[in-house]
Design a protein around this motif. Structure first.
Motif, PDB file in Angstrom:
ATOM      1  N   LEU A   1       1.027  -1.158   0.056  1.00  0.00           N
ATOM      2  CA  LEU A   1       0.041   0.082  -0.076  1.00  0.00           C
ATOM      3  C   LEU A   1       0.779   1.285  -0.186  1.00  0.00           C
ATOM      4  CD1 LEU A   1      -3.062   1.092   0.116  1.00  0.00           C
ATOM      5  CD2 LEU A   1      -2.846   0.862   2.626  1.00  0.00           C
ATOM      6  N   LYS A   2       2.077   1.393   0.470  1.00  0.00           N
ATOM      7  CA  LYS A   2       2.907   2.372   0.756  1.00  0.00           C
ATOM      8  C   LYS A   2       3.294   2.584  -0.569  1.00  0.00           C
ATOM      9  CE  LYS A   2       7.286   3.934   2.884  1.00  0.00           C
ATOM     10  NZ  LYS A   2       8.335   3.629   3.937  1.00  0.00           N
ATOM     11  N   LEU A   3       3.560   1.684  -1.642  1.00  0.00           N
ATOM     12  CA  LEU A   3       4.010   1.795  -2.967  1.00  0.00           C
ATOM     13  C   LEU A   3       3.093   2.049  -3.785  1.00  0.00           C
ATOM     14  CD1 LEU A   3       7.316  -0.654  -2.882  1.00  0.00           C
ATOM     15  CD2 LEU A   3       7.142   1.784  -2.480  1.00  0.00           C
ATOM     16  N   LYS A   4       1.931   1.716  -3.567  1.00  0.00           N
ATOM     17  CA  LYS A   4       0.654   1.721  -4.281  1.00  0.00           C
ATOM     18  C   LYS A   4       0.640   0.595  -5.485  1.00  0.00           C
ATOM     19  CE  LYS A   4      -0.778   6.627  -3.227  1.00  0.00           C
ATOM     20  NZ  LYS A   4       0.524   6.713  -2.380  1.00  0.00           N
ATOM     21  N   GLY A   5       1.430   0.635  -6.429  1.00  0.00           N
ATOM     22  CA  GLY A   5       1.328  -0.289  -7.519  1.00  0.00           C
ATOM     23  C   GLY A   5       1.282  -1.444  -7.002  1.00  0.00           C
ATOM     24  N   PRO A   6       2.232  -1.894  -6.307  1.00  0.00           N
ATOM     25  CA  PRO A   6       2.267  -3.601  -6.073  1.00  0.00           C
ATOM     26  C   PRO A   6       0.708  -3.845  -5.345  1.00  0.00           C
ATOM     27  CG  PRO A   6       4.282  -2.596  -4.937  1.00  0.00           C
ATOM     28  CD  PRO A   6       3.398  -1.426  -5.707  1.00  0.00           C
ATOM     29  N   PHE A   7       0.155  -2.950  -4.547  1.00  0.00           N
ATOM     30  CA  PHE A   7      -1.315  -3.134  -3.962  1.00  0.00           C
ATOM     31  C   PHE A   7      -2.219  -3.400  -5.003  1.00  0.00           C
ATOM     32  CE2 PHE A   7      -5.309  -2.585  -1.899  1.00  0.00           C
ATOM     33  CZ  PHE A   7      -5.286  -3.307  -0.862  1.00  0.00           C
ATOM     34  N   TYR A   8      -2.072  -2.574  -6.094  1.00  0.00           N
ATOM     35  CA  TYR A   8      -2.978  -2.643  -7.100  1.00  0.00           C
ATOM     36  C   TYR A   8      -2.844  -4.139  -8.002  1.00  0.00           C
ATOM     37  CZ  TYR A   8      -3.987   2.039  -6.458  1.00  0.00           C
ATOM     38  OH  TYR A   8      -4.370   3.427  -6.068  1.00  0.00           O
ATOM     39  N   CYS A   9      -1.470  -4.368  -7.973  1.00  0.00           N
ATOM     40  CA  CYS A   9      -1.048  -5.678  -8.864  1.00  0.00           C
ATOM     41  C   CYS A   9      -1.699  -6.942  -7.979  1.00  0.00           C
ATOM     42  CB  CYS A   9       0.416  -5.932  -8.856  1.00  0.00           C
ATOM     43  SG  CYS A   9       1.169  -4.676  -9.920  1.00  0.00           S
TER      44      CYS A   9
ATOM     45  N   PHE B   1       7.243  -6.083 -12.841  1.00  0.00           N
ATOM     46  CA  PHE B   1       7.376  -5.257 -14.280  1.00  0.00           C
ATOM     47  C   PHE B   1       6.735  -4.115 -14.171  1.00  0.00           C
ATOM     48  CE2 PHE B   1       8.249  -9.623 -15.716  1.00  0.00           C
ATOM     49  CZ  PHE B   1       9.716  -9.487 -16.402  1.00  0.00           C
ATOM     50  N   PHE B   2       5.717  -3.959 -13.463  1.00  0.00           N
ATOM     51  CA  PHE B   2       4.899  -2.713 -13.515  1.00  0.00           C
ATOM     52  C   PHE B   2       4.531  -1.887 -12.310  1.00  0.00           C
ATOM     53  CE2 PHE B   2       3.346  -5.746 -16.841  1.00  0.00           C
ATOM     54  CZ  PHE B   2       3.826  -5.015 -17.955  1.00  0.00           C
ATOM     55  N   GLY B   3       4.783  -2.797 -11.132  1.00  0.00           N
ATOM     56  CA  GLY B   3       4.306  -2.254  -9.949  1.00  0.00           C
ATOM     57  C   GLY B   3       5.181  -1.371  -9.050  1.00  0.00           C
ATOM     58  N   VAL B   4       6.879  -1.396  -9.282  1.00  0.00           N
ATOM     59  CA  VAL B   4       7.801  -0.751  -8.611  1.00  0.00           C
ATOM     60  C   VAL B   4       8.423   0.237  -9.687  1.00  0.00           C
ATOM     61  CG1 VAL B   4       9.616  -0.806  -7.249  1.00  0.00           C
ATOM     62  CG2 VAL B   4       8.127  -2.764  -7.149  1.00  0.00           C
ATOM     63  N   LYS B   5       8.093   1.459  -9.313  1.00  0.00           N
ATOM     64  CA  LYS B   5       8.914   2.312 -10.318  1.00  0.00           C
ATOM     65  C   LYS B   5      10.121   2.409  -9.812  1.00  0.00           C
ATOM     66  CE  LYS B   5       4.762   4.959 -11.231  1.00  0.00           C
ATOM     67  NZ  LYS B   5       3.883   6.212 -11.081  1.00  0.00           N
TER      68      LYS B   5
END
Length: 447
Positions: free
Chosen positions: A239-247, A305-309
């Motif tokens: 949730l802190k990084l947002k992207g991984p939570f959506y993934c 590939f997409f969740g961690v910038k």
């Protein structure tokens, strides 16, 4: 194992006792939440599963309470009746506290609470709760059978969102009720895919991130999530990084669909995790395993590939001092390189700020220049440190490397002397930062 063996009976008691006496445990936790007497609430729960009451329910014998019939009902392994009973107690107890003086309140409030609530629960509250439990179990089962894909997708994708807001606790009584009334529950296997999706997302972060602290959090978060504890993973990583939570929501939704289509069910209540797999044995077990694996892998791959910038902190570089733009009121960086926070230096004297405020620089140049105009007030014989006092009294300490005093001047060349007056940008010390690092010393330059 033979069901008549002593070992089976003892271990079965260990596994089933909590479920059998579930109203007692729920009474305790509900009382804590509703802020009523927990011992009275437990006594209320115990009365519902008292042996003689259980036997009457099993034999379908109707009691009479001062002429009022008591519907024979079995309350072992039930959820809703005791929750409603403790909720009713939360209104009765304050009323009794107002009636009785404080001197006798500790005696008469519990006494009258039990005298009123036990028969009221057996006559009214309990049967109502039983009907509600049956309706909920039947309704959930009907929805699951009619549209398992939608049920799997929604629960698998949104379960961890429910966890964030604490709403997931509302679903657990449904699961417990399903097991008590139907002998199985279809929700728990789907929630397991959501939990393993969090573990997969954390693994994706662990493999992708360059941030050492985040890598440590993601690594431990992966392990804890595999065993059903997702809060550290959610709040510390995904949730802190947002992207991984959506993934993880995508992975959990896909895994939930697979588990639902396979009609996986839990035959006993366990918190969803890898440890819960034995409770999913039977019809749909293979589909459940596939659903969990897909949820984990999809979440991990999508996150990687997409969740961690790019989570590398932006580097601030120090440019050479330009003599044309020198401001006498400014303090300049005395060496070219990359700035890092002083707290990151592996020397607690500097990192703690005990030597004053400052910054550290990983050098890309071998010349230390005067950051201010002033007098060389301290110059160590080894050349690893130099102090300057500006014309208006500012004191600046420049320390080259960490523990480099042990080099005894090796790799350092002093270009000024003690008490020399220097201008901004004037060379002070020449040092070989590559050789210093090769000798095993950190080449941070602090000032």
């Amino acid at each position: 194992m033979s069901t008549t063996s002593g070992a089976y009976k003892i271990w079965y008691a260990a596994g089933d006792s909590v479920f059998y006496f579930l109203p007692v445990l729920l009474a305790f936790t509900a009382a804590k939440q509703l802020k009523v007497n927990q011992f009275v609430s437990v006594a209320l729960g115990l009365s519902l599963v008292y042996p003689s009451i259980v036997q009457l329910g099993a034999k379908n014998i109707t009691l009479s309470f001062f002429g009022i019939p008591v519907v024979p009902t079995t309350y072992t392994s039930t959820v809703i009746p005791i929750l409603l009973a403790v909720w009713a107690l939360s209104y009765l107890e304050p009323l009794l506290n107002k009636i009785f003086p404080e001197a006798v309140r500790n005696i008469f409030t519990p006494l009258f609470s039990l005298m009123i609530m036990v028969p009221l629960t057996l006559i009214v509250v309990g049967p109502i709760g039983g009907y509600i439990s049956n309706w909920l179990a039947t309704g959930v089962s009907a929805i699951y059978k009619a549209v398992p894909v939608i049920a799997g997708a929604l629960v698998g994708a949104l379960w961890q969102v429910f966890v964030i807001f604490g709403v997931h606790w509302a679903f657990l009584p449904l699961a417990l009720g399903n097991i008590a009334k139907l002998g199985y529950d279809p929700l728990l296997p789907i929630t397991a895919t959501a939990v393993l999706a969090q573990a997969g997302a954390a693994l994706g972060v662990f493999l992708k991130t360059k941030d050492e602290k985040m890598k440590g959090l993601a690594g431990s978060g992966t392990i804890t999530a595999l065993f059903g504890i997702t809060e550290p993973t959610i709040y510390g990583v995904t949730l802190k990084l947002k992207g991984p939570f959506y993934c993880s929501m995508i992975g959990g939704g896909i895994g939930g669909i697979i588990a639902a289509m396979a009609h996986a069910v839990a035959t006993s209540f366990t918190m969803p995790s890898l440890l819960a797999l034995p409770t999913y044995l039977g019809k749909g077990f293979v589909g459940e395993v596939i659903g969990i694996a897909v949820a984990f892998l999809v979440s991990a791959v999508l996150t990687y590939f997409f969740g961690v910038k790019n989570d590398q902190p932006a580097k601030t570089t120090v440019k050479p001092i330009d003599p044309k733009t020198i401001n006498p009121n400014h303090v300049y960086a005395p060496v070219e390189g990359t700035i890092v926070p002083l707290k990151n230096v592996k020397d607690q004297v500097f990192a703690s700020g005990a030597m004053g405020k400052g910054i550290a620089v990983v050098p890309s140049s071998d010349i230390v220049k005067a950051p201010i105009a002033g007098t060389v007030s301290a110059l160590y014989p080894t050349g690893h440190a130099i102090g300057i006092t500006s014309n208006n009294g500012i004191e600046v300490l420049i320390h080259i490397g960490i523990n480099t005093v042990k080099l005894n001047g090796k790799h350092f060349k002093k270009l000024v002397k003690q008490n020399d007056h220097v201008k901004v940008g004037q060379p002070l010390v020449q040092f070989d930062y590559k050789a210093i690092k090769k000798d095993g010393y950190d080449d941070y330059y602090q000032f």
